[in-house]
Design a protein around this motif. Structure first.
Motif, PDB file in Angstrom:
ATOM      1  N   ASN A  77      61.444  30.141 -77.207  1.00  0.00           N
ATOM      2  CA  ASN A  77      61.318  31.601 -77.315  1.00  0.00           C
ATOM      3  C   ASN A  77      60.273  32.153 -76.344  1.00  0.00           C
ATOM      4  OD1 ASN A  77      63.235  31.445 -79.294  1.00  0.00           O
ATOM      5  ND2 ASN A  77      61.918  32.175 -80.965  1.00  0.00           N
ATOM      6  N   THR A  78      60.357  31.712 -75.126  1.00  0.00           N
ATOM      7  CA  THR A  78      59.401  32.182 -74.119  1.00  0.00           C
ATOM      8  C   THR A  78      60.125  32.598 -72.839  1.00  0.00           C
ATOM      9  OG1 THR A  78      59.037  29.942 -73.281  1.00  0.00           O
ATOM     10  CG2 THR A  78      57.516  30.724 -74.971  1.00  0.00           C
ATOM     11  N   VAL A  79      59.510  33.536 -72.146  1.00  0.00           N
ATOM     12  CA  VAL A  79      59.956  33.934 -70.817  1.00  0.00           C
ATOM     13  C   VAL A  79      58.728  33.936 -69.919  1.00  0.00           C
ATOM     14  CG1 VAL A  79      59.741  36.406 -71.318  1.00  0.00           C
ATOM     15  CG2 VAL A  79      61.245  35.636 -69.471  1.00  0.00           C
ATOM     16  N   SER A  80      58.925  33.515 -68.688  1.00  0.00           N
ATOM     17  CA  SER A  80      57.797  33.388 -67.768  1.00  0.00           C
ATOM     18  C   SER A  80      58.091  34.113 -66.462  1.00  0.00           C
ATOM     19  CB  SER A  80      57.518  31.914 -67.480  1.00  0.00           C
ATOM     20  OG  SER A  80      57.151  31.230 -68.654  1.00  0.00           O
ATOM     21  N   LEU A  81      57.028  34.431 -65.765  1.00  0.00           N
ATOM     22  CA  LEU A  81      57.142  35.029 -64.444  1.00  0.00           C
ATOM     23  C   LEU A  81      56.163  34.305 -63.532  1.00  0.00           C
ATOM     24  CD1 LEU A  81      58.544  37.337 -62.836  1.00  0.00           C
ATOM     25  CD2 LEU A  81      56.464  38.681 -63.231  1.00  0.00           C
ATOM     26  N   GLN A  82      56.704  33.510 -62.618  1.00  0.00           N
ATOM     27  CA  GLN A  82      55.879  32.833 -61.633  1.00  0.00           C
ATOM     28  C   GLN A  82      55.712  33.768 -60.446  1.00  0.00           C
ATOM     29  OE1 GLN A  82      54.308  29.757 -61.714  1.00  0.00           O
ATOM     30  NE2 GLN A  82      53.405  30.378 -59.750  1.00  0.00           N
ATOM     31  N   MET A  83      54.475  34.067 -60.110  1.00  0.00           N
ATOM     32  CA  MET A  83      54.191  35.025 -59.047  1.00  0.00           C
ATOM     33  C   MET A  83      53.420  34.311 -57.941  1.00  0.00           C
ATOM     34  SD  MET A  83      53.147  38.365 -61.310  1.00  0.00           S
ATOM     35  CE  MET A  83      51.608  37.667 -61.861  1.00  0.00           C
ATOM     36  N   ASN A  84      54.022  34.235 -56.785  1.00  0.00           N
ATOM     37  CA  ASN A  84      53.408  33.580 -55.629  1.00  0.00           C
ATOM     38  C   ASN A  84      53.168  34.589 -54.512  1.00  0.00           C
ATOM     39  OD1 ASN A  84      53.671  31.082 -56.964  1.00  0.00           O
ATOM     40  ND2 ASN A  84      55.709  30.756 -56.098  1.00  0.00           N
ATOM     41  N   SER A  85      52.341  34.197 -53.570  1.00  0.00           N
ATOM     42  CA  SER A  85      52.041  35.057 -52.407  1.00  0.00           C
ATOM     43  C   SER A  85      51.679  36.466 -52.839  1.00  0.00           C
ATOM     44  CB  SER A  85      53.249  35.084 -51.458  1.00  0.00           C
ATOM     45  OG  SER A  85      53.585  33.777 -51.029  1.00  0.00           O
ATOM     46  N   LEU A  86      50.796  36.557 -53.791  1.00  0.00           N
ATOM     47  CA  LEU A  86      50.457  37.856 -54.375  1.00  0.00           C
ATOM     48  C   LEU A  86      49.776  38.760 -53.358  1.00  0.00           C
ATOM     49  CD1 LEU A  86      49.440  36.581 -57.879  1.00  0.00           C
ATOM     50  CD2 LEU A  86      51.123  38.368 -57.444  1.00  0.00           C
ATOM     51  N   LYS A  87      50.074  40.046 -53.499  1.00  0.00           N
ATOM     52  CA  LYS A  87      49.538  41.081 -52.621  1.00  0.00           C
ATOM     53  C   LYS A  87      48.755  42.083 -53.461  1.00  0.00           C
ATOM     54  CE  LYS A  87      53.784  40.801 -49.859  1.00  0.00           C
ATOM     55  NZ  LYS A  87      54.917  41.581 -49.308  1.00  0.00           N
ATOM     56  N   SER A  88      47.922  42.842 -52.795  1.00  0.00           N
ATOM     57  CA  SER A  88      47.134  43.834 -53.533  1.00  0.00           C
ATOM     58  C   SER A  88      48.031  44.829 -54.246  1.00  0.00           C
ATOM     59  CB  SER A  88      46.177  44.555 -52.580  1.00  0.00           C
ATOM     60  OG  SER A  88      46.897  45.180 -51.526  1.00  0.00           O
ATOM     61  N   GLU A  89      49.172  45.113 -53.671  1.00  0.00           N
ATOM     62  CA  GLU A  89      50.087  46.069 -54.307  1.00  0.00           C
ATOM     63  C   GLU A  89      50.785  45.521 -55.539  1.00  0.00           C
ATOM     64  OE1 GLU A  89      49.989  45.165 -51.059  1.00  0.00           O
ATOM     65  OE2 GLU A  89      52.027  45.117 -50.193  1.00  0.00           O
ATOM     66  N   ASP A  90      50.587  44.252 -55.827  1.00  0.00           N
ATOM     67  CA  ASP A  90      51.109  43.685 -57.075  1.00  0.00           C
ATOM     68  C   ASP A  90      50.167  43.965 -58.256  1.00  0.00           C
ATOM     69  OD1 ASP A  90      52.150  40.850 -55.160  1.00  0.00           O
ATOM     70  OD2 ASP A  90      53.429  42.470 -55.916  1.00  0.00           O
ATOM     71  N   THR A  91      49.016  44.524 -57.977  1.00  0.00           N
ATOM     72  CA  THR A  91      48.065  44.848 -59.036  1.00  0.00           C
ATOM     73  C   THR A  91      48.668  45.861 -60.005  1.00  0.00           C
ATOM     74  OG1 THR A  91      46.131  44.403 -57.655  1.00  0.00           O
ATOM     75  CG2 THR A  91      45.818  45.889 -59.534  1.00  0.00           C
ATOM     76  N   ALA A  92      48.706  45.502 -61.269  1.00  0.00           N
ATOM     77  CA  ALA A  92      49.333  46.359 -62.290  1.00  0.00           C
ATOM     78  C   ALA A  92      49.159  45.696 -63.640  1.00  0.00           C
ATOM     79  CB  ALA A  92      50.817  46.541 -61.994  1.00  0.00           C
ATOM     80  N   VAL A  93      49.507  46.446 -64.665  1.00  0.00           N
ATOM     81  CA  VAL A  93      49.689  45.857 -65.987  1.00  0.00           C
ATOM     82  C   VAL A  93      51.150  45.418 -66.082  1.00  0.00           C
ATOM     83  CG1 VAL A  93      49.597  46.219 -68.470  1.00  0.00           C
ATOM     84  CG2 VAL A  93      47.911  47.321 -66.993  1.00  0.00           C
ATOM     85  N   TYR A  94      51.349  44.175 -66.464  1.00  0.00           N
ATOM     86  CA  TYR A  94      52.687  43.601 -66.549  1.00  0.00           C
ATOM     87  C   TYR A  94      53.115  43.524 -68.015  1.00  0.00           C
ATOM     88  CZ  TYR A  94      52.731  42.444 -61.618  1.00  0.00           C
ATOM     89  OH  TYR A  94      52.736  42.531 -60.239  1.00  0.00           O
ATOM     90  N   TYR A  95      54.332  43.986 -68.269  1.00  0.00           N
ATOM     91  CA  TYR A  95      54.865  44.051 -69.622  1.00  0.00           C
ATOM     92  C   TYR A  95      56.133  43.215 -69.742  1.00  0.00           C
ATOM     93  CZ  TYR A  95      51.918  48.210 -70.039  1.00  0.00           C
ATOM     94  OH  TYR A  95      50.856  49.091 -70.047  1.00  0.00           O
ATOM     95  N   CYS A  96      56.237  42.576 -70.858  1.00  0.00           N
ATOM     96  CA  CYS A  96      57.440  41.822 -71.227  1.00  0.00           C
ATOM     97  C   CYS A  96      58.330  42.735 -72.072  1.00  0.00           C
ATOM     98  CB  CYS A  96      56.977  40.600 -72.016  1.00  0.00           C
ATOM     99  SG  CYS A  96      58.239  39.592 -72.733  1.00  0.00           S
TER     100      CYS A  96
END
Length: 120
Positions: A77-96
């Protein structure tokens, strides 16, 4: 009681990686498609990644394609998000988000969000 609990956010340098996880409970997880959304300050919430209930279909916002990967484990019962090569514009609150269209009704559940900050 339905719960979606995100974890894994934090501060990371540009070019770095983070893995977000969302643990679901209180509903039939395997019947729901899942999305990750994000909302940056002063901006609207946007869909980042989608995965179907079986995991057989995924799609991504153009801005993260090739850098982010969504996956799910219906046994856990899990979902994941692998985030690579992160950029400053990826800055945010992330919601499932869990969503199901069933018998003419739409069922939506949301997590509380986890902060991702990409900065040197």
């Amino acid at each position: 009681q339905v719960q979606l609990v995100e974890s894994g956010g934090g501060l990371v340098q540009p070019g770095g990686s983070l893995r977000l996880s969302c643990a679901a409970s209180g509903f039939t997880f395997s019947s729901y498609a899942m999305r990750w959304y994000r909302q940056a300050p002063g901006k609207e919430r946007e869909s980042v990644a989608f995965i179907s209930s079986t995991g057989g279909n995924t799609n991504y916002a153009d801005s993260v394609k090739g850098r982010f990967t969504i996956s799910r484990d219906n046994a856990k019962n899990t979902v994941s998000l692998q985030m690579n090569s992160l950029k400053s514009e990826d800055t945010a609150v992330y919601y499932c988000n869990a969503v199901r269209i069933y018998l003419g009704g739409r069922y939506d559940y949301w997590g509380q969000g986890t902060q991702v900050t990409v900065s040197s």
